[in-house]
Design an enzyme around this catalytic site. Structure first.
Site, short mmCIF file in Angstrom:
data_model
loop_
_atom_site.label_atom_id
_atom_site.label_comp_id
_atom_site.label_asym_id
_atom_site.label_seq_id
_atom_site.Cartn_x
_atom_site.Cartn_y
_atom_site.Cartn_z
N TRP A 326 -13.76 7.35 3.45
CA TRP A 326 -13.98 5.90 3.36
C TRP A 326 -13.06 5.15 4.32
CZ3 TRP A 326 -11.07 2.37 -0.38
CH2 TRP A 326 -9.79 2.86 -0.65
N ASP A 327 -12.06 5.86 4.86
CA ASP A 327 -11.12 5.26 5.80
C ASP A 327 -11.83 4.50 6.92
OD1 ASP A 327 -10.03 7.45 4.36
OD2 ASP A 327 -8.40 7.67 5.79
N GLU A 468 -5.86 7.62 -6.79
CA GLU A 468 -6.30 8.96 -7.16
C GLU A 468 -5.41 9.63 -8.19
OE1 GLU A 468 -8.56 10.43 -3.12
OE2 GLU A 468 -6.37 10.60 -3.18
N LYS A 579 -1.04 5.51 -7.02
CA LYS A 579 -0.84 6.11 -5.70
C LYS A 579 -0.87 5.06 -4.60
CE LYS A 579 -2.84 9.48 -2.48
NZ LYS A 579 -3.93 10.46 -2.24
N GLN A 580 -1.84 4.15 -4.66
CA GLN A 580 -2.05 3.20 -3.57
C GLN A 580 -2.76 1.96 -4.09
OE1 GLN A 580 -4.66 6.34 -1.85
NE2 GLN A 580 -5.87 4.63 -1.09
#
Length: 738
Positions: A326-327, A468, A579-580
């Site tokens: 998806w980046d 994640e 995580k992010q």
């Protein structure tokens, strides 16, 4: 910008792999890790190829590294001199990232005097199959010099070896290699040829999987011996006879000569930068870091293709299987839409052309529509393993659910398509499969929803959001919002098809009236999370009931520094540590949903609870801080994204497996933070608007944007913005034809 050079002033054996990423050059078809010419596979040199993969046994499928035509070693008076075996007197390596030129300068002390090696190489932007190199040796005495240069077919692989057979052929001063892959018996062919004006004796040398010229010279004192090489790479993905094609291109290139090929390459880079560079007055270091990041994006863009995407690690090697994540749509696409719209179209055409693979994946799970691959290789094949993590204590693979549960990937594809159409005005992509892709993604979300008995609402359960570390959660706010966006866009497309015959034709035999009604109902009933009394949006059902602790506390619970934080038993799984950016990413993508106060409440809540274990995270916090009129809070996140490949420091190894490489998504995120965040660029009512939030010390920003058929030059200061049209363009060529 004054300084377009990055340089290492001394040789450090511990920095070899990091420097190979820093000094990478590429042209979208291939990427050349910044290895020194003498390095063999244990030092991880690679000529990484785009779009061609191979699998050996039970190993992961990964992209191919071509036989290396830059391989060169030197003997002086019968003794080898090369790094790291010989200690140098001095050594520098540099990258001219304005022109994609990689150079080195190394001096050795020998028994009779000093010998200096200089080199330069590039991956041609003028011809994607072409590589150029110049190698210069100079001694301060009459040295008995032997330069060994040719093709190294003993390539570095992570899960190989991928070539069952490597066949060499020598024709005078030309070497050819035909490497045949294991899985599909593809042919990867490389040809190289050298030229030198120095009087010399030419011999050949054959080693296992290596074929070399031996160029023997007695040097004049302080007079350089100059060797110029051209090499070409073709595969059976490119043409029927890649060996002939590579040989012919090398012959033509040698006839034209190194200097002219170099100039053609530089001219292409100048054209690319004319629409891509970002100038920042008042912060030279940030300006350099940002443009260096953009260099990496420009180096890996698939200019040569009509339908191809960019892997998560670019073209820096086989890490992450060379797969597309998806980046691309969420972090890189903005840059290409604004500066290279043809490339943006190519990236999205890849998703359109892999729709069948996405539909097959959805069907394999019992769903309708298109469920895109989490790690996409050719044809939309999902390279993601069910066991993506190894337990550091048992050394056994751990079941992960990235492939199964990260359903937001299909939404990212649609978000990218709509963003492209709205920005460029190029609706033709909808007729070429884009509309069908949107419809199919909406069908997937429709089939993926559940309705609890008597609840009257639809939910998306058992998913993983961008964070994640928390697997198999219900109603992840980001995922639900993105699914709602897809359904809304599908309704709009279906409604529009009633008056647009071409669009109706593009949608095929779909019952548009039925699906329009059904998707409207989905959007009305799908759970969309709202801020609580404290203004914070709960990331997923039950998130607030998890242990509320700190990143440092969770880190202190690790028994092994390489433990995975997520999954069923990870140290973060039962905590609010993420995580992010997750909810924060939602607020960046859909700023119209909530007030600035709500956005800032969420920034303040989630940032201290974010480990930033992904290079994708920092930019989202940076953009949202700007949107909340706090550029100084955004600034360190911007610098972290912009310097991801320049300063390194990320994880390079997982046990004995190399996971390093470049970070193009971080580069795209740095660009978005600069343009959408600090410059405050938005598109409102068909016009470009700027709402600047410049950091302290920034006096001015200058950059170009393509929008709705025109190219604009924009100058942003704290006191105002100038937006100047530079004329119309069409989506063709590297950066549009004016």
């Amino acid at each position: 910008m004054k300084n377009w050079i990055i340089k290492e002033e001394w040789f450090n054996n511990q920095e070899i792999t990091a420097n190979e990423n820093r000094f990478l050059c590429g042209n979208g078809y291939l990427g050349i890790r910044g290895a020194l010419e003498e390095f063999q596979k244990e030092k991880l040199p690679a000529v990484n190829l785009s779009g061609i993969y191979d699998r050996v046994g039970d190993g992961w499928r990964e992209p191919l590294n071509a036989p290396n035509p830059l391989y060169t070693r030197m003997k002086v008076d019968g003794e080898y001199y090369f790094l790291p075996e010989k200690e140098p007197v001095s050594h520098t390596q540099e990258l001219d990232f304005k022109h994609g030129l990689v150079r080195r300068h190394t001096t050795f002390h020998t028994k009779r005097g000093s010998v200096t090696v200089e080199s330069e190489h590039f991956a041609s932007m003028a011809d994607c199959h072409l590589i150029g190199m110049r190698y210069i040796v100079m001694a301060d005495f009459h040295a008995d010099l032997e330069i060994q240069t040719g093709i190294d077919g003993d390539v570095w692989d992570i899960h190989g070896p991928h070539y069952d057979d490597v066949r060499f052929e020598q024709k005078d001063k030309r070497i050819l290699v035909d490497a045949i892959t294991h899985e599909k018996k593809e042919h990867v062919c490389v040809a190289e040829q050298y030229r030198t004006q120095a009087p010399h004796e030419h011999k050949t040398k054959e080693e296992e999987r290596r074929s070399l010229h031996r160029i023997c010279v007695v040097t004049d004192i302080n007079k350089p011996v100059v060797i110029e090489k051209m090499a070409a790479v073709y595969t059976t993905n490119d043409c029927e006879n890649p060996q002939s094609a590579s040989e012919e291109l090398v012959a033509e290139s040698m006839e034209l000569g190194y200097e002219k090929q170099r100039k053609r390459h530089i001219d292409c880079w100048e054209k690319l930068w004319s629409t891509s560079k970002v100038e920042i007055e008042g912060d030279e270091e940030a300006e350099k870091e940002l443009n260096y990041s953009l260099y990496h994006l420009l180096s890996i863009a698939p200019y040569h293709a009509e339908s191809q995407s960019i892997p998560a690690r670019g073209l820096s090697g086989q890490t992450y299987k060379g797969a597309v994540f998806w980046d691309t749509e969420m972090f890189m696409l903005d840059f290409f839409i604004n500066t290279q719209p043809k490339v943006a179209r190519t990236l999205l055409k890849y998703r359109i052309d892999t729709l069948a693979g996405a539909e097959q994946k959805a069907k394999s799970y019992g769903y309708s529509g298109a469920f895109y691959a989490w790690e996409s290789q050719e044809g939309g094949y999902d390279a993601c393993s069910d066991y993506n993590v190894t337990d550091v204590f048992t050394n056994r693979p751990m079941r992960t659910y990235f492939k199964d549960k990260q359903i937001h990937i299909s939404g990212a594809v649609v978000y990218g398509l709509i963003h492209y159409v709205n920005s460029t005005g190029d609706t033709s992509i909808l007729y070429e499969g884009g509309a069908k892709t949107i419809l199919s993604c909406a069908m997937f979300y429709d089939s993926r929803m559940i309705e609890r008995v008597h609840s009257g609402v639809y939910e998306l359960c058992d998913v993983i959001g961008p964070d994640e570390y928390h697997e198999r959660v219900n109603n992840n706010s980001y995922t639900n919002r993105l699914a709602g966006f897809v359904l809304t866009e599908a309704v709009r497309i279906l409604s529009q098809s009633r008056e647009d015959e071409k669009l109706a034709e593009a949608l095929g035999e779909a019952d548009c009236e039925y699906w329009e009604k059904r998707f409207k109902e989905d959007t009305e009933k799908l759970v969309q999370k709202k801020p609580g009394t404290n203004g914070v949006i709960e990331q997923f059902d039950g998130y607030f009931q998890l242990e509320d602790t700190t990143v440092d506390t969770v880190r202190s619970r690790l028994l092994n520094e390489k433990e995975y934080w997520g999954g069923a038993y990870g140290v973060a799984s039962d905590t609010q540590i993420i995580k992010q950016a997750d909810v924060v990413t939602q607020l960046v993508m859909f700023p119209e949903d909530f007030s600035r106060k709500v956005a800032w409440d969420n920034w303040n809540y989630y940032e201290p609870r974010t480990e930033h274990g992904s290079s994708l995270s920092a930019c989202m916090y940076g953009i949202l801080a700007c949107n909340c009129e706090n550029p100084d809070a955004a600034y360190p996140f911007f610098r972290k994204s912009a310097a991801a490949d320049l300063k390194g420091g990320g994880k390079e190894w997982a046990g004995n497996v190399y996971i390093g490489g470049t970070h193009p998504a971080a580069a795209g995120g740095a660009y978005m933070t600069a343009i959408k965040g600090f410059a405050g660029i938005t598109m409102e009512d068909g016009q470009i608007k700027a709402h600047p939030h410049l950091p302290d010390g920034w006096e001015k920003m200058r950059f170009s944007i393509f929008y709705q058929g025109e190219r604009y030059e924009i100058c942003v200061t704290a006191n105002g913005t100038e937006i100047k049209s530079m004329g119309h363009y069409k989506i063709s060529g590297h950066c549009g034809d004016f």
